[in-house]
Design an enzyme around this catalytic site. Structure first.
Site, PDB file in Angstrom:
ATOM      1  N   GLY A   2       0.613  -0.733   0.301  1.00 35.02           N
ATOM      2  CA  GLY A   2       0.121   0.261  -0.083  1.00 35.02           C
ATOM      3  C   GLY A   2       1.042   1.202  -0.201  1.00 35.02           C
ATOM      4  O   GLY A   2       0.260   2.432  -0.325  1.00 35.02           O
ATOM      5  N   ASN A   3       2.187   1.328   0.442  1.00 38.20           N
ATOM      6  CA  ASN A   3       3.027   2.199   0.450  1.00 38.20           C
ATOM      7  C   ASN A   3       3.385   3.006  -0.328  1.00 38.20           C
ATOM      8  O   ASN A   3       3.531   3.987  -1.102  1.00 38.20           O
ATOM      9  CB  ASN A   3       4.222   1.700   1.455  1.00 38.20           C
ATOM     10  CG  ASN A   3       3.474   1.930   3.008  1.00 38.20           C
ATOM     11  OD1 ASN A   3       2.868   2.739   3.215  1.00 38.20           O
ATOM     12  ND2 ASN A   3       4.261   0.714   3.532  1.00 38.20           N
TER      13      ASN A   3
ATOM     14  N   LYS B 299      -0.314  -4.417  16.218  1.00 38.32           N
ATOM     15  CA  LYS B 299      -0.603  -3.416  14.840  1.00 38.32           C
ATOM     16  C   LYS B 299      -0.563  -2.123  15.181  1.00 38.32           C
ATOM     17  O   LYS B 299      -2.253  -2.099  15.589  1.00 38.32           O
ATOM     18  CB  LYS B 299      -1.009  -3.864  14.086  1.00 38.32           C
ATOM     19  CG  LYS B 299      -1.240  -3.540  12.540  1.00 38.32           C
ATOM     20  CD  LYS B 299       0.199  -3.742  11.973  1.00 38.32           C
ATOM     21  CE  LYS B 299       0.527  -2.787  10.873  1.00 38.32           C
ATOM     22  NZ  LYS B 299       1.594  -3.382   9.958  1.00 38.32           N
TER      23      LYS B 299
ATOM     24  N   LYS C 176      -0.354  -8.867   4.493  1.00 35.63           N
ATOM     25  CA  LYS C 176      -1.320  -7.908   2.881  1.00 35.63           C
ATOM     26  C   LYS C 176      -0.241  -9.865   2.247  1.00 35.63           C
ATOM     27  O   LYS C 176       0.132 -10.668   2.084  1.00 35.63           O
ATOM     28  CB  LYS C 176      -1.158  -7.523   1.408  1.00 35.63           C
ATOM     29  CG  LYS C 176       0.154  -6.952   1.511  1.00 35.63           C
ATOM     30  CD  LYS C 176       0.495  -6.186   1.112  1.00 35.63           C
ATOM     31  CE  LYS C 176       1.819  -5.989   0.362  1.00 35.63           C
ATOM     32  NZ  LYS C 176       2.766  -6.049   1.106  1.00 35.63           N
TER      33      LYS C 176
ATOM     34  N   LYS D 239       7.597 -10.627   4.408  1.00 33.91           N
ATOM     35  CA  LYS D 239       8.326 -11.706   3.162  1.00 33.91           C
ATOM     36  C   LYS D 239       8.337 -12.728   3.091  1.00 33.91           C
ATOM     37  O   LYS D 239       8.820 -13.505   2.339  1.00 33.91           O
ATOM     38  CB  LYS D 239       8.787 -10.416   2.695  1.00 33.91           C
ATOM     39  CG  LYS D 239       8.097  -9.228   2.079  1.00 33.91           C
ATOM     40  CD  LYS D 239       8.739  -7.824   1.118  1.00 33.91           C
ATOM     41  CE  LYS D 239       8.019  -6.545   1.750  1.00 33.91           C
ATOM     42  NZ  LYS D 239       6.611  -6.377   1.170  1.00 33.91           N
TER      43      LYS D 239
END
Lengths: 332, 332
Positions: free
Chosen positions: B11-12, B127, B211, B273
């Site tokens: 999203g960044n 978060k 995500k 990731k």
């Protein structure tokens, strides 16, 4: 493969009169509607759900304005896209809850409605959106942002946007693919995100698309058997407010068209529904229904509901034969 | 049928550092990313796009708060659903624009991620989301709304929410149906709308799902060949900040797992990731790639890009053989 029905539900039915529109209210209202339409799925209809978004997109626009000092406002078509996510998820979860273990796959699809950049509506914005403004605010927004503004019957000024006709739903082929796989699809929410074709793809435009017209476009391109326009009255009324006032039950498309041409149905409410219903039949559909959530099943199947009494308005190809007993009408 | 690749975009990357996040900025950034990944579609890959939503859902949350005097705030999972509509439409239009007449059907799907209500994350919300608050505001929201709040390194207090692991994507079967029909699908935006199973269907919960983990779940259940985790660095670095620092190019899943266990990858950035990439291979995938948008194609195809130089990080089943010339690495 079952018969396909496209159901259009109003955004007002999700936020009842007098409700502020909390999530719990939206979820409870969605669940009520899900209960009404679940019988169609259990009866083997392949269902596409089109929902309105009027109150919800209005709320988002208000929040965007209130927060505009800290966060950039997004354009109207983007807010429409947001309501497709919000309400699509809401209806999907409501249907899953109501159907329980009998639930098929239920998928909300983000959907775009192509409109003609030459649509005369773009030269004549008529659809009021967002909050009431003072004359000074309205003139300031008109100058700063290029908004069209109009005074609304002494209640103040409002932004008005074009309401062009939907030409086609860009994602129709994918919706058909999912239906053929037995999936219930939620699509064209808020009439679809309005886009115009350009030399490179499509671009969003600030407009509001009538969800009933969008539902007709989708039903026609899917080759659906039925289009159901859900509203808050059981049946369309003829000669409204006169001694001859009566419910329009089963009617041929020719007769419905005559009544529409006579101006029987106000443009702000029933007109677009009757017009969408007529268009669907003219484009090859079998039956259009206009009624409340509770009467959808009986009206669509053409049976008299034992619980609910007589069904709602059905527009069909051929003028129906009246049962000589007068007690029960026969359906073609 | 082509090979399936699931691509996860941050999203960044849609709201660059220093940008406020206007629609024009979002659209231009989406178009840049669409250009980078369009080569995959033209090369015959069946593409699923998963996007983040951090800055965008944060903006929506701010607007909801600013407008809370006039409009009821929606829950966090509903805001996540809204960003799926907003950003799904944005990416779909960007891809159509870049691909022009070569564009296949491109469909954004509103997607739910099931999480386990017993996930330990629910007992330990970590978060941070939304704006910074004063200690007084934070305590008031905690009392009024049941928020968990934490002080963030002297910068003020913030709401913290759980970040549970995604178990499965509810709409995976429909995504597969669309891929098999040649459709590019945009799904699991923001990691998917978090839901927990109940005795009747699923219910939304206020949480934030990673995500990259959601993309792995989706890739695995689709039987995808490749998972690509797009980021702002060309390749994962080993021994970061030491004289031995080097790019991790092609690496076996066993070696990647050893490096992860050594704590080589910070949890706030590369850790999830690399972990998602490893999980995908352990669950049957062929290759996981971590790189920039520009290097996606070369990295995935395992070729050296003439324009861009060497490709990014590839995690594969078996340790690769090094080309003895040393000039060019061979790929399994």
């Amino acid at each position: 493969m079952g018969r396909i029905v496209v159901l259009a539900l109003g955004g007002n039915a999700l936020t009842h009169q007098g409700q502020a529109g909390t999530h719990d209210q939206l979820a409870a209202n969605a669940e009520g509607m899900a209960r009404s339409i679940s019988s169609l799925m259990l009866a083997g209809w392949e269902v596409v759900l089109v929902h309105g978004n009027g109150p919800q997109v209005g709320n988002l626009a208000l929040q965007q304005e209130e927060g505009s000092d800290v966060v950039p406002e997004q354009p109207l078509f983007s807010l429409g896209a947001m309501t497709q996510g919000q309400l699509g998820s809401l209806f999907a979860l409501a249907l899953r809850k109501v159907l329980g273990s009998r639930a098929p796959e239920i998928v909300p699809l983000v959907t775009h409605s192509e409109v003609d950049p030459g649509d005369p509506a773009f030269g004549n914005p008529t659809k009021p959106i967002g909050p009431f403004l003072s004359a000074e605010e309205a003139q300031a927004f008109a100058a700063e942002r290029g908004w069209a503004v109009k005074e609304d019957a002494g209640r103040g000024w409002r932004r008005v946007v074009p309401s062009p006709e939907p030409v086609r739903i860009l994602e129709a082929a994918s919706i058909r693919t999912l239906l053929d796989a037995g999936v219930v699809v939620i699509a064209a929410g808020g009439g679809g995100i309005p886009v115009v074709p350009t030399s490179a793809g499509h671009r969003g435009v600030d407009a509001v698309i009538d969800k009933d017209y969008a539902a007709e476009r989708l039903a026609t391109s899917l080759g659906a058997e039925a289009l159901v326009l859900v509203t808050s009255v059981e049946a369309v009324l003829l000669d409204y407010g006169t001694p001859q006032q009566r419910a329009m039950l089963e009617i041929s498309v020719d007769d419905a068209e005559s009544h529409l041409a006579e101006g029987q149905f106000p443009e702000g409410s029933m007109g677009p529904k009757v017009r969408a219903g007529i268009r669907f039949l003219r484009n090859g559909g079998d039956v259009s229904v206009i009624t409340t959530p509770a009467l959808v099943y009986a009206s669509l199947e053409g049976t008299v509901s034992e619980l609910e009494g007589r069904p709602g308005t059905r527009i069909v190809r051929v003028r129906p034969v009246t049962d000589p007993s007068g007690e029960r009408r026969s359906f073609v």
